[in-house]
Design a protein around this motif. Structure first.
Motif, mmCIF file in Angstrom:
data_model
loop_
_atom_site.group_PDB
_atom_site.id
_atom_site.type_symbol
_atom_site.label_atom_id
_atom_site.label_comp_id
_atom_site.label_asym_id
_atom_site.label_seq_id
_atom_site.Cartn_x
_atom_site.Cartn_y
_atom_site.Cartn_z
ATOM 1 N N ASP A 70 44.748 -111.609 -9.723
ATOM 2 C CA ASP A 70 43.799 -112.098 -10.730
ATOM 3 C C ASP A 70 44.436 -112.203 -12.114
ATOM 4 O O ASP A 70 44.044 -113.055 -12.921
ATOM 5 C CB ASP A 70 42.569 -111.192 -10.781
ATOM 6 N N VAL A 71 45.398 -111.336 -12.393
ATOM 7 C CA VAL A 71 46.101 -111.443 -13.681
ATOM 8 C C VAL A 71 46.734 -112.827 -13.804
ATOM 9 O O VAL A 71 46.640 -113.492 -14.847
ATOM 10 C CB VAL A 71 47.174 -110.347 -13.827
ATOM 11 N N LEU A 72 47.354 -113.291 -12.726
ATOM 12 C CA LEU A 72 47.990 -114.602 -12.752
ATOM 13 C C LEU A 72 46.951 -115.724 -12.781
ATOM 14 O O LEU A 72 47.084 -116.701 -13.544
ATOM 15 C CB LEU A 72 48.909 -114.784 -11.540
ATOM 16 N N LYS A 73 45.924 -115.579 -11.962
ATOM 17 C CA LYS A 73 44.918 -116.649 -11.879
ATOM 18 C C LYS A 73 44.201 -116.858 -13.204
ATOM 19 O O LYS A 73 43.912 -117.990 -13.592
ATOM 20 C CB LYS A 73 43.915 -116.317 -10.770
ATOM 21 N N CYS A 120 61.225 -104.674 -9.886
ATOM 22 C CA CYS A 120 59.821 -104.265 -9.780
ATOM 23 C C CYS A 120 59.300 -103.748 -11.118
ATOM 24 O O CYS A 120 58.164 -104.054 -11.525
ATOM 25 C CB CYS A 120 59.667 -103.215 -8.692
ATOM 26 N N LYS A 121 60.102 -102.976 -11.814
ATOM 27 C CA LYS A 121 59.686 -102.481 -13.124
ATOM 28 C C LYS A 121 59.527 -103.638 -14.118
ATOM 29 O O LYS A 121 58.633 -103.621 -14.968
ATOM 30 C CB LYS A 121 60.698 -101.455 -13.649
ATOM 31 N N ALA A 122 60.391 -104.659 -13.998
ATOM 32 C CA ALA A 122 60.277 -105.821 -14.878
ATOM 33 C C ALA A 122 58.998 -106.612 -14.582
ATOM 34 O O ALA A 122 58.342 -107.114 -15.509
ATOM 35 C CB ALA A 122 61.503 -106.712 -14.710
ATOM 36 N N THR A 165 49.214 -100.527 -23.926
ATOM 37 C CA THR A 165 50.669 -100.517 -23.776
ATOM 38 C C THR A 165 51.039 -100.189 -22.337
ATOM 39 O O THR A 165 50.254 -99.585 -21.592
ATOM 40 C CB THR A 165 51.306 -99.480 -24.720
ATOM 41 N N ALA A 166 52.233 -100.591 -21.957
ATOM 42 C CA ALA A 166 52.642 -100.462 -20.563
ATOM 43 C C ALA A 166 52.611 -99.026 -20.075
ATOM 44 O O ALA A 166 52.256 -98.763 -18.920
ATOM 45 C CB ALA A 166 54.044 -101.041 -20.394
ATOM 46 N N ASP A 167 52.939 -98.083 -20.935
ATOM 47 C CA ASP A 167 52.996 -96.694 -20.482
ATOM 48 C C ASP A 167 51.607 -96.100 -20.248
ATOM 49 O O ASP A 167 51.481 -94.978 -19.766
ATOM 50 C CB ASP A 167 53.784 -95.828 -21.468
ATOM 51 N N LYS A 168 50.549 -96.853 -20.585
ATOM 52 C CA LYS A 168 49.185 -96.371 -20.353
ATOM 53 C C LYS A 168 48.551 -97.017 -19.125
ATOM 54 O O LYS A 168 47.363 -96.818 -18.848
ATOM 55 C CB LYS A 168 48.320 -96.638 -21.573
ATOM 56 N N LEU A 169 49.364 -97.800 -18.373
ATOM 57 C CA LEU A 169 48.859 -98.475 -17.184
ATOM 58 C C LEU A 169 49.401 -97.814 -15.928
ATOM 59 O O LEU A 169 50.509 -97.271 -15.907
ATOM 60 C CB LEU A 169 49.273 -99.945 -17.196
ATOM 61 N N LEU A 216 53.365 -108.047 -16.128
ATOM 62 C CA LEU A 216 51.924 -107.932 -15.884
ATOM 63 C C LEU A 216 51.244 -107.202 -17.037
ATOM 64 O O LEU A 216 50.162 -107.595 -17.495
ATOM 65 C CB LEU A 216 51.674 -107.200 -14.564
ATOM 66 N N ALA A 217 51.884 -106.134 -17.494
ATOM 67 C CA ALA A 217 51.309 -105.358 -18.599
ATOM 68 C C ALA A 217 51.161 -106.216 -19.844
ATOM 69 O O ALA A 217 50.138 -106.167 -20.550
ATOM 70 C CB ALA A 217 52.185 -104.140 -18.878
ATOM 71 N N THR A 218 52.174 -107.015 -20.121
ATOM 72 C CA THR A 218 52.119 -107.886 -21.298
ATOM 73 C C THR A 218 51.006 -108.919 -21.169
ATOM 74 O O THR A 218 50.270 -109.190 -22.137
ATOM 75 C CB THR A 218 53.477 -108.588 -21.497
ATOM 76 N N LEU A 219 50.863 -109.486 -19.977
ATOM 77 C CA LEU A 219 49.829 -110.506 -19.764
ATOM 78 C C LEU A 219 48.431 -109.949 -19.988
ATOM 79 O O LEU A 219 47.604 -110.567 -20.666
ATOM 80 C CB LEU A 219 49.946 -111.079 -18.349
ATOM 81 N N VAL A 220 48.136 -108.770 -19.439
ATOM 82 C CA VAL A 220 46.772 -108.238 -19.597
ATOM 83 C C VAL A 220 46.552 -107.722 -21.011
ATOM 84 O O VAL A 220 45.448 -107.847 -21.560
ATOM 85 C CB VAL A 220 46.466 -107.129 -18.565
ATOM 86 N N ALA A 221 47.583 -107.156 -21.615
ATOM 87 C CA ALA A 221 47.420 -106.630 -22.970
ATOM 88 C C ALA A 221 47.160 -107.751 -23.968
ATOM 89 O O ALA A 221 46.388 -107.576 -24.927
ATOM 90 C CB ALA A 221 48.663 -105.841 -23.379
ATOM 91 N N ASP A 222 47.746 -108.896 -23.732
ATOM 92 C CA ASP A 222 47.596 -110.013 -24.671
ATOM 93 C C ASP A 222 46.372 -110.874 -24.402
ATOM 94 O O ASP A 222 45.870 -111.543 -25.323
ATOM 95 C CB ASP A 222 48.844 -110.911 -24.617
ATOM 96 N N ASN A 223 45.892 -110.862 -23.152
ATOM 97 C CA ASN A 223 44.898 -111.873 -22.784
ATOM 98 C C ASN A 223 43.621 -111.340 -22.159
ATOM 99 O O ASN A 223 42.676 -112.109 -21.963
ATOM 100 C CB ASN A 223 45.536 -112.874 -21.799
#
Length: 747
Positions: free
Chosen positions: A578-581, A531-533, A553-557, A538-545
């Motif tokens: 929506d992150v995936l879509k 779950c943490k992975a 950064t992940a610790d701010k989500l 998800l954090a990487t996807l939204v931060a980049d896109n």
């Protein structure tokens, strides 16, 4: 990354995720699988306890309608793994599990000596009765008492001075013998049989010459896969084991048994799928049992209630062909503050089948003697048994000289004593009555290692916002799937109804067997990691896109209810789906492994329980009624109060059986059980089970694992039998040291 939980999913009394499947009949157990061209197998058992097969007449059986094959030691397919070429430099193996149809030797009454395969079950059963076997019988030894002098130190302990089954001495050996205030008593537990609702069963299918699929009743999917791959000398990935639902198992599914090999042999011989289901009678001899055990406890104490010495000796039954051992004496080494402790463990080989771990393994057996002796010692010095235990509570592991990871046993004791009404207990036995019934109160403490193993979990987040988790672990009844869904909901920030946990298949990532109270700690930790992975992905996807989250950064989500958001501006949020879509991804997948670290060298880790019993005894008839049981546990974080409570109730009922009703009876003239069905072997029923109240300390052990859990399955029963036995003494003044406590022993 900030932990943010969906409605605090962990700790809720959530309904079982597979409950509807089970009550509607949609859940499919191993014997319920139907494959094309299915055949049926029935075992033929030996009618002698020791000797050899002189001849096997199978002609009538082979000519019976629908019979496809009759296999025995002279014509059965050879199992490659049975041929063991030990290197001369290696130590000689210490026995081995029974090898089905390997030779003409007979080791116990009921041993499978042939298997009949037919196109229907009825035809196979009929043909099995037509097989005629003649034997060369040898004198057998099945009477424990008459052969007890033949007990010996297990070979593994003889070879290794540091083996945990070796004789143990802390302080002065047998120091109780020179004390002024002491007791010395013997305690006996008969052979007890698992008797789960679901009979042991298997469907075996060779999909190719080197490709095997089995639908098997097992607690160890990966263990079973590895065992069959080794036996048949085929790649492990070519063995598929399915055990999606298991209808109760208390340890009998932790081993591969001869009936499984017989079915696999038969399937290879007839080149068709074979289904084999044991009968209830065969469950008594072919899939293990709690071994008959003799114990002696010597104990001394000061007048003010400090234990000065304990000596605990035990002898457990095993078979003549295999050395079965268990941790009967573990609780004695670490539970109380005695400066002098001596333990000695021996095993006694008899002409019987091999025992196996039975819920609570050796600890349940050992606790009966130890906790009964504690009660006896308290009575000798005139002290309340609860106060006696409190005075001898250990704040540090005296065996390993390590701090406890967590220990809240005192809190559990106080909680249970208050709820059972311990203050009403008279210290003088036989003085409290309810009408014509004598009333007594007793208690017993249990402990079991807070174990954790290596496990992997695959997690797939789909673009509809649902998550599927997969792991090869089984669920033998405690609600494993439900607990994993709750852990995932808590750690991922997603509604439980959007999570599916798939289990019971060797196609999924590996896990340890479901046994030893370790599943939630092991698999739950892997769920946590997966779950943490997913959150990290998800954090990487939204931060980049996503412009709204660019550079975040992940610790701010934060993650909650299927959405992720910035902790500083919660209004800016986006759903997992929506992150995936937005990235045109159908799914994202992670596989994570979790395993224990060096914390186990720095801390001693155990779960604890305390059981209180109120019993009513009729002085004229000796009838015993358990009026109430209160069970309290220190088992770390409680993931699901409902399913955890179910486990504790089940353990208490098992403890009632252990104390009052269960025990095999053997006719030693033939080495054959007289009690071989549920009419003669008395498992506790609804009428035997009183109100059972369960309470948890519910404080996390975060040293053990990231979810803070500790095991429940074993401590649910460990300590129940002595609690009842001690209550019977408090009611009657009669101390019964041989289980079960039946009316004839009281009148």
């Amino acid at each position: 990354m900030k932990d943010y939980f969906f409605q605090d999913s962990v700790g809720k009394p959530m309904d079982r995720v597979d409950g509807r499947q089970k009550v509607t009949g949609a859940a499919k157990y191993s014997a319920e699988y139907e494959l094309p061209n299915m055949t049926h197998a029935v075992l033929v058992g030996s009618i002698i306890a020791k000797g050899r097969i002189k001849s096997m007449d199978t002609k009538k059986a082979e000519n019976a309608p629908g019979v496809l094959a009759v296999l025995y030691h002279q014509n059965a397919p050879k199992v490659p793994g049975y041929v063991q070429a030990a290197h001369p430099s290696e130590p000689k193996p210490v026995g081995q599990p029974l090898r089905a149809f390997y030779d003409d030797k007979v080791y116990f009454n009921g041993q499978p000596v042939a298997v009949v395969v037919a196109d229907t079950l009825e035809r196979a059963m009929y043909a099995a009765h037509l097989v005629k076997v003649t034997y060369e019988e040898e004198k057998h030894a099945t009477d424990f008492t008459k052969n007890v002098s033949k007990a010996f130190l297990p070979t593994a302990a003889q070879r290794n001075p540091k083996h945990p089954l070796n004789d143990y001495v802390r302080g002065k050996k047998d120091a109780y013998k020179t004390a002024d205030i002491k007791i010395e008593q013997e305690y006996v537990i008969p052979t007890e049989v698992h008797n789960p609702m679901e009979l042991q069963s298997i469907v075996a299918h060779w999909e190719a010459n080197d490709k095997l699929t089995v639908y098997d009743k097992t607690q160890a999917v990966i263990g079973t896969q590895n065992a069959f791959a080794k036996d048949w000398d085929i790649p492990v990935e070519n063995v598929k084991v399915i055990a999606t639902f298991v209808g109760g198992a208390f340890g009998n599914g932790l081993h591969t048994w001869p009936h499984e090999t017989a079915a696999i042999m038969a399937a290879k011989k007839v080149n068709r799928p074979v289904k084999l289901v044991l009968t209830r009678e065969q469950m008594f001899t072919m899939v293990g049992y709690r071994p008959h055990a003799w114990q002696k406890v010597g104990m001394s104490a000061t007048p003010d209630g400090k234990i000065t010495a304990i000596t605990h000796e035990a002898i457990g039954q095993t078979s003549s062909y295999e050395e079965f051992t268990e941790s009967t004496l573990q609780q004695t080494r670490m539970m109380y503050t005695s400066p002098n402790v001596t333990t000695r463990y021996r095993i006694l080989p008899l002409d019987v089948s091999t025992p196996i771990w039975m819920r609570g393994p050796g600890e349940a057996t050992g606790a009966f003697a130890l906790e009964s002796a504690l009660d006896e010692m308290a009575h000798v010095i005139g002290m309340d048994p609860l106060e006696f235990r409190m005075r001898n509570h250990t704040d540090r592991d005296p065996e390993k000289d390590l701090p406890w990871s967590t220990k809240y046993l005192k809190e559990a004791m106080q909680m249970g004593a208050e709820r059972i009404g311990w203050s009403k207990r008279p210290n003088i036995p036989g003085t409290l009555k309810n009408g014509e019934w004598l009333v007594g109160y007793g208690m017993g403490v249990g402990t079991f290692g807070a174990n954790r193993g290596r496990a992997k979990v695959r997690a797939v987040l789909h673009d509809d916002g649902t998550v599927v988790l997969q792991c090869a672990t089984t669920d033998i009844g405690p609600g494993t799937g439900t607990a994993m869904v709750q852990i995932a909901a808590q750690n991922l920030g997603l509604a439980p109804e959007k999570i599916i946990f798939e289990l019971g298949s060797s196609l999924y990532p590996p896990s340890p067997s479901q046994g030893g109270s370790a599943t939630v700690a092991s698999v739950g930790s892997a769920v946590h990691a997966a779950c943490k992975a997913l959150q990290q992905r998800l954090a990487t996807l939204v931060a980049d896109n996503d412009a709204g989250f660019k550079g975040a950064t992940a610790d701010k989500l934060t993650f909650d209810n299927g959405y992720l958001s910035l902790a500083a501006t919660p209004a800016a949020r986006v759903s997992f789906a929506d992150v995936l879509k937005r990235q045109k991804l159908k799914e994202i997948e992670v596989t994570e492994e979790s395993k224990p670290g060096d914390e186990r060298t720095k801390y001693s880790m155990y779960s604890y329980s305390v059981h209180f019993a109120e019993v009513h005894v009729h002085p004229l008839t000796g009838q015993i009624k358990v009026a109430k049981i209160v069970s309290c546990a220190d088992a770390g974080t409680i993931v699901n109060t409902k399913t955890a409570g179910n486990q504790m109730i089940g353990g208490a009922v098992g403890g009632i059986g252990m104390a009052l009703t269960e025990g095999t009876v053997m006719d030693h003239r033939f080495g054959r059980y007289v009690t071989k069905d549920l009419a003669e072997y008395h498992v506790p029923v609804h009428a035997d089970a009183p109100a059972i109240d369960v309470f948890f300390v519910n404080k996390p052990d975060l040293i053990n694992n990231p979810n803070g859990t500790k095991g429940i399955g074993e401590i649910a029963i460990i300590g129940v039998a002595p609690a009842i036995a001690n209550a019977v003494f408090n009611a009657t003044g009669k101390r019964i040291r041989e289980l079960p406590i039946t009316p004839d022993k009281l009148i």
